[in-house]
Scaffold this motif. Structure first.
Motif, PDB file in Angstrom:
ATOM      1  N   THR A  40      43.835  25.030  36.422  1.00 29.31           N
ATOM      2  CA  THR A  40      45.114  24.372  36.400  1.00 29.31           C
ATOM      3  C   THR A  40      46.028  25.522  37.320  1.00 29.31           C
ATOM      4  O   THR A  40      46.977  25.902  36.711  1.00 29.31           O
ATOM      5  CB  THR A  40      45.849  23.755  35.120  1.00 29.31           C
ATOM      6  N   GLY A  41      46.026  25.234  38.590  1.00 31.70           N
ATOM      7  CA  GLY A  41      46.223  26.112  39.298  1.00 31.70           C
ATOM      8  C   GLY A  41      45.661  27.544  39.500  1.00 31.70           C
ATOM      9  O   GLY A  41      45.053  28.062  38.691  1.00 31.70           O
ATOM     10  N   GLY A  42      45.946  28.250  40.501  1.00 28.33           N
ATOM     11  CA  GLY A  42      45.486  29.559  40.663  1.00 28.33           C
ATOM     12  C   GLY A  42      45.568  30.613  39.484  1.00 28.33           C
ATOM     13  O   GLY A  42      45.060  31.327  39.085  1.00 28.33           O
ATOM     14  N   LEU A  76      43.239  33.192  37.639  1.00 24.04           N
ATOM     15  CA  LEU A  76      43.536  34.600  37.290  1.00 24.04           C
ATOM     16  C   LEU A  76      43.434  35.082  35.999  1.00 24.04           C
ATOM     17  O   LEU A  76      42.907  36.032  35.488  1.00 24.04           O
ATOM     18  CB  LEU A  76      44.633  35.066  37.982  1.00 24.04           C
ATOM     19  N   TYR A  77      44.344  34.275  34.983  1.00 21.69           N
ATOM     20  CA  TYR A  77      44.628  34.771  33.638  1.00 21.69           C
ATOM     21  C   TYR A  77      43.163  34.648  32.884  1.00 21.69           C
ATOM     22  O   TYR A  77      42.831  35.352  31.900  1.00 21.69           O
ATOM     23  CB  TYR A  77      45.511  33.599  33.135  1.00 21.69           C
ATOM     24  N   MET A 132      50.259  38.990  33.078  1.00 23.09           N
ATOM     25  CA  MET A 132      49.057  38.459  32.675  1.00 23.09           C
ATOM     26  C   MET A 132      48.263  39.644  32.301  1.00 23.09           C
ATOM     27  O   MET A 132      47.401  39.447  31.255  1.00 23.09           O
ATOM     28  CB  MET A 132      48.498  37.617  33.878  1.00 23.09           C
ATOM     29  N   VAL A 133      48.169  40.780  32.799  1.00 26.71           N
ATOM     30  CA  VAL A 133      47.184  41.923  32.446  1.00 26.71           C
ATOM     31  C   VAL A 133      47.704  42.321  31.158  1.00 26.71           C
ATOM     32  O   VAL A 133      46.815  42.565  30.068  1.00 26.71           O
ATOM     33  CB  VAL A 133      47.234  43.060  33.712  1.00 26.71           C
ATOM     34  N   THR A 187      40.610  39.052  44.235  1.00 27.00           N
ATOM     35  CA  THR A 187      41.140  38.828  45.512  1.00 27.00           C
ATOM     36  C   THR A 187      41.976  37.472  45.464  1.00 27.00           C
ATOM     37  O   THR A 187      41.196  36.420  45.479  1.00 27.00           O
ATOM     38  CB  THR A 187      40.358  39.120  46.704  1.00 27.00           C
ATOM     39  N   ASP A 188      43.322  37.487  45.543  1.00 28.91           N
ATOM     40  CA  ASP A 188      44.230  36.231  45.605  1.00 28.91           C
ATOM     41  C   ASP A 188      44.548  36.005  46.991  1.00 28.91           C
ATOM     42  O   ASP A 188      45.263  36.450  47.763  1.00 28.91           O
ATOM     43  CB  ASP A 188      45.304  36.461  44.711  1.00 28.91           C
ATOM     44  N   ASP A 189      43.689  34.987  47.458  1.00 31.15           N
ATOM     45  CA  ASP A 189      43.641  34.434  48.761  1.00 31.15           C
ATOM     46  C   ASP A 189      44.790  33.289  49.068  1.00 31.15           C
ATOM     47  O   ASP A 189      44.692  32.454  49.910  1.00 31.15           O
ATOM     48  CB  ASP A 189      42.388  34.153  49.282  1.00 31.15           C
TER      49      ASP A 189
END
Length: 400
Positions: free
Chosen positions: A98-100, A104-105, A131-132, A203-205
């Motif tokens: 549900t979204g980038g 990541l989370y 988030m980290v 990597t967040d593109d």
């Protein structure tokens, strides 16, 4: 013993959301406010994508789906990676969230233990370190200075890595600076990463297609195939396809990691919205010509904003090569007094005074880990941007 979880003490509210909400409150109170805090395109979702969603509703595609994405969307994502990034992923190596942000989370929640460190170039998207921390890890900021165009150097990356480092988060083009790394610049970073086999790469593109001046985008696993087996490549439809509210992001990586991420998602949100998934299939498989058209408009806005900001007294703004943000330094404004008599002690005081005195909402650089600076989103009309930048010039000109 308190009622709320201790983990909440490690997390700060989103500064970008706070600025947007404050601007809305002032507008509701009758103030003339220009909001340049939100990070979303002002273009509408293309009609073919909206029609695909309507068709999905009419065809009854409104039930639960597989936890981390329908097969059709995963196949479209795999084809996108092959077509645009020279990356070969099987559908079992792809996760849809549900979204980038959720992708990541999920990865951080699935992999971090107390004591694990995550290296994040600063300035960074406000959500990365929180988030980290929420996942139990320790964010480690590695400064990318304005002198280097807000791009992390190999030396800075090397200095930030320790035996406890588990992830390196890499975002290009960058939110908040708009800095975009060439393949050669990425290669300098991958040479460092190859020397540290215990470090994984996230990597967040997300801003891949919003690049300017003929810039060629490259992703880390494309530049250095030897890192592919410890890289999670994250992207989504929010920015390039003007689908922020549809909430579809995706990631591709090693199968074991993708399975672990699906386990996290299965006990949190379960599947992304079925209708949005079918719309994303059309986005990735359908016509792509409008992306370059929109990017050309963003480039014109960038040139306007950067030019006007650099004409403001005390501001220095590098020219971003991607995304839709500018990140001017306001170091020369610190220690001054605004025209309204407010002390400018730091960049938060700068943006607060700017909002209250000139009605322009931007986000302080300290929220992104590197100041004194502020982020301007130029994802709005030329007329609005001209007005906003003229107000910023007036505000800076009144500092004493």
């Amino acid at each position: 013993m308190g009622f709320l979880a201790d983990a909440l003490g490690r997390v700060k509210p989103s500064a970008t959301i706070a600025v947007t909400n404050k601007a809305r409150e002032l507008k509701a109170a009758g103030r003339d406010v220009i909001g340049l805090g939100a990070g979303e395109p002002d273009f509408d979702t293309p009609e073919n994508i909206k029609e695909a969603a309507i068709r999905a509703i009419r065809e009854g595609k409104t039930k639960y789906t597989a936890v981390d994405g329908i097969p059709e969307l995963k196949q479209a994502i795999a084809e996108k990676f092959r077509r645009e990034n020279n990356l070969d992923y099987q559908t079992a190596q792809i996760s849809v969230g549900t979204g980038g942000k959720q992708v990541l989370y999920n990865a951080l929640m699935a992999t971090l233990n107390p004591g694990d460190e995550v290296v994040i170039p600063a300035p960074y998207w406000v959500s990365y370190p929180d988030m980290v921390a929420l996942a139990g890890g320790t964010p480690v900021a590695a400064e990318a200075s304005i002198a280097d165009g807000y791009k992390l150097t190999p030396e800075a990356l090397e200095s930030a890595i320790t035996p406890a480092t588990k992830w390196f988060i890499f975002n290009s083009p960058s939110n908040p600076s708009g800095a975009a790394y060439t393949a050669d610049e990425i290669r300098g970073l991958t040479e460092v990463l190859l020397r540290h086999p215990h470090v994984w790469v996230m990597t967040d593109d997300m801003y891949e297609h919003l690049v300017y001046d003929g810039f060629r985008f490259a992703s880390i696993a494309e530049v250095e195939p030897a890192l592919k087996e410890r890289t999670l490549t994250v992207n989504g439809v929010s920015k390039a396809y003007s689908m922020t509210g549809w909430r579809i992001g995706y990631g591709a990586g090693p199968t074991d990691l993708i399975k672990a991420m699906a386990t996290i998602q299965s006990q949190s949100t379960s599947n992304p919205t079925s209708i949005s998934q079918w719309a994303a299939v059309e986005a990735l498989n359908g016509p792509q010509h409008f992306i370059n058209t929109n990017a050309a408009v963003f480039q014109e806005r960038r040139d306007l904003v950067v030019g006007m900001l650099n004409q403001a007294r005390g501001l220095s703004c590098p020219t971003p090569q991607g995304a839709f943000y500018a990140y001017p330094s306001c170091v020369d404004a610190i220690g001054r007094t605004s025209g309204g008599g407010r002390s400018i002690d730091d960049d938060e005081a700068f943006v607060t005074a700017l909002l209250e005195e000139e009605g322009v909402a931007v986000v302080q650089g300290s929220a992104f880990g590197l100041g004194p600076a502020f982020r301007v989103s130029y994802a709005t009309s030329t007329e609005v941007l001209e007005d906003a930048c003229a107000r910023i010039q007036r505000f800076c000109g009144a500092l004493r």
